[in-house]
Design a protein around this motif. Structure first.
Motif, PDB file in Angstrom:
ATOM      1  N   GLN A   9      19.988 -45.858   7.807  1.00 33.58           N
ATOM      2  CA  GLN A   9      19.487 -45.710   9.169  1.00 33.58           C
ATOM      3  C   GLN A   9      18.043 -46.188   9.224  1.00 33.58           C
TER       4      GLN A   9
ATOM      5  N   GLU B 292      22.252 -29.546   8.057  1.00 32.97           N
ATOM      6  CA  GLU B 292      21.777 -30.916   8.255  1.00 32.97           C
ATOM      7  C   GLU B 292      20.398 -31.028   7.631  1.00 32.97           C
TER       8      GLU B 292
ATOM      9  N   LYS C  72      23.855 -26.708  11.082  1.00 30.39           N
ATOM     10  CA  LYS C  72      24.565 -27.475  12.110  1.00 30.39           C
ATOM     11  C   LYS C  72      24.982 -26.520  13.213  1.00 30.39           C
TER      12      LYS C  72
ATOM     13  N   ILE D 298      19.017 -37.512  11.261  1.00 23.92           N
ATOM     14  CA  ILE D 298      19.823 -36.642  10.420  1.00 23.92           C
ATOM     15  C   ILE D 298      20.285 -37.501   9.252  1.00 23.92           C
ATOM     16  N   LEU D 299      19.902 -37.128   8.039  1.00 24.26           N
ATOM     17  CA  LEU D 299      20.257 -37.931   6.859  1.00 24.26           C
ATOM     18  C   LEU D 299      21.763 -38.042   6.700  1.00 24.26           C
ATOM     19  N   SER D 300      22.199 -39.222   6.248  1.00 21.15           N
ATOM     20  CA  SER D 300      23.607 -39.461   5.957  1.00 21.15           C
ATOM     21  C   SER D 300      23.702 -40.506   4.852  1.00 21.15           C
ATOM     22  N   THR D 301      24.916 -40.825   4.472  1.00 15.32           N
ATOM     23  CA  THR D 301      25.126 -41.842   3.437  1.00 15.32           C
ATOM     24  C   THR D 301      25.027 -43.255   4.010  1.00 15.32           C
ATOM     25  N   ALA D 302      25.014 -43.383   5.315  1.00 13.75           N
ATOM     26  CA  ALA D 302      24.856 -44.698   5.956  1.00 13.75           C
ATOM     27  C   ALA D 302      23.364 -45.000   6.121  1.00 13.75           C
TER      28      ALA D 302
ATOM     29  N   THR E 287      25.943 -34.591  -2.484  1.00  9.80           N
ATOM     30  CA  THR E 287      26.667 -34.255  -1.264  1.00  9.80           C
ATOM     31  C   THR E 287      25.826 -33.299  -0.422  1.00  9.80           C
ATOM     32  N   ILE E 288      25.696 -33.618   0.841  1.00  3.94           N
ATOM     33  CA  ILE E 288      25.000 -32.724   1.767  1.00  3.94           C
ATOM     34  C   ILE E 288      25.914 -31.518   1.985  1.00  3.94           C
TER      35      ILE E 288
ATOM     36  N   SER F  17      28.002 -28.398   3.336  1.00  5.95           N
ATOM     37  CA  SER F  17      28.671 -28.138   4.617  1.00  5.95           C
ATOM     38  C   SER F  17      27.850 -27.159   5.445  1.00  5.95           C
TER      39      SER F  17
ATOM     40  N   GLN G 182      18.771 -43.579   3.358  1.00  4.66           N
ATOM     41  CA  GLN G 182      20.142 -43.125   3.197  1.00  4.66           C
ATOM     42  C   GLN G 182      20.264 -42.254   1.951  1.00  4.66           C
TER      43      GLN G 182
END
Length: 189
Positions: free
Chosen positions: A137, A107, A165, A131-135, A101-102, A104, A96
């Motif tokens: 995985q 991805e 994206k 796809i990387l995110s703050t959650a 910040t990724i 805008s 995660q």
């Protein structure tokens, strides 16, 4: 006095007879302790674990950014794991973004390769590209009692890719360039 000497001699001989009754075998207890182990680190074939992904600017008016060379394969996940077959039979590795910040319109993809085979045990199975995110995985699942070997080219090779994206080119903003912190965690399932 003679009775005392005979009694003493009889007691001494009975003690000798008791020690003479030892057998050819004996036993003792042995306690065995196996520690629970869950250790993970990131190793690099480069000089550090810091990597950079950069899109290539067009050289001809009317062309888009080129993301095809914005990839990196320098990093490797190493781990050591001892599980409890009854209490915690398997572990997983999650990934995660924890700071930054990724930008805008783009991805960041990451994939773990199959274990390089420099260790032993029940090494984990990588999942498909994420796809990387703050959650958090899952990136590697079904880790049992295993070790991957220590250092680059041991464990699971990571591939990072930067891409646009879908239908979001208008959101790309060069002011959003910056750093992210990506965290990998080995934990009980």
């Amino acid at each position: 006095m003679k009775t005392i000497k005979i009694t003493f001699l009889a007691l001494a001989l009975s003690g000798y007879a008791a020690t003479a009754q030892d057998t050819k075998t004996d036993k003792h207890t042995l306690e065995i302790k196996i520690p629970e182990v869950a250790i993970l680190d990131i190793e690099s074939t480069g000089e550090s674990n810091a990597i950079s992904l950069e899109a290539t600017a067009p050289t001809e008016a009317g062309n888009a950014l080129d993301f095809s060379k914005a990839l990196n394969t320098d990093l490797w996940i190493n781990y050591s794991s001892i599980v409890g077959k009854k209490s915690d039979p398997t572990r997983e590795v999650t990934v995660q973004v924890t700071s930054g910040t990724i930008p805008s319109g783009i991805e960041i993809l990451v994939a773990a390769a199959k274990d390089a085979g420099q260790g032993e045990g029940k090494v984990g199975s990588p999942v498909d590209e994420l796809i990387l995110s703050t959650a958090p995985q899952k990136i590697i699942t079904e880790v049992g009692s295993a070790y991957t070997g220590n250092g680059p080219k041991r464990g699971h090779n990571l591939t990072y890719k930067l891409q646009q994206k879908k239908d979001a080119y208008g959101e790309i903003d060069f002011d959003q360039s910056g750093s992210l912190t990506v965290v990998y965690t080995l934990s009980d399932k």
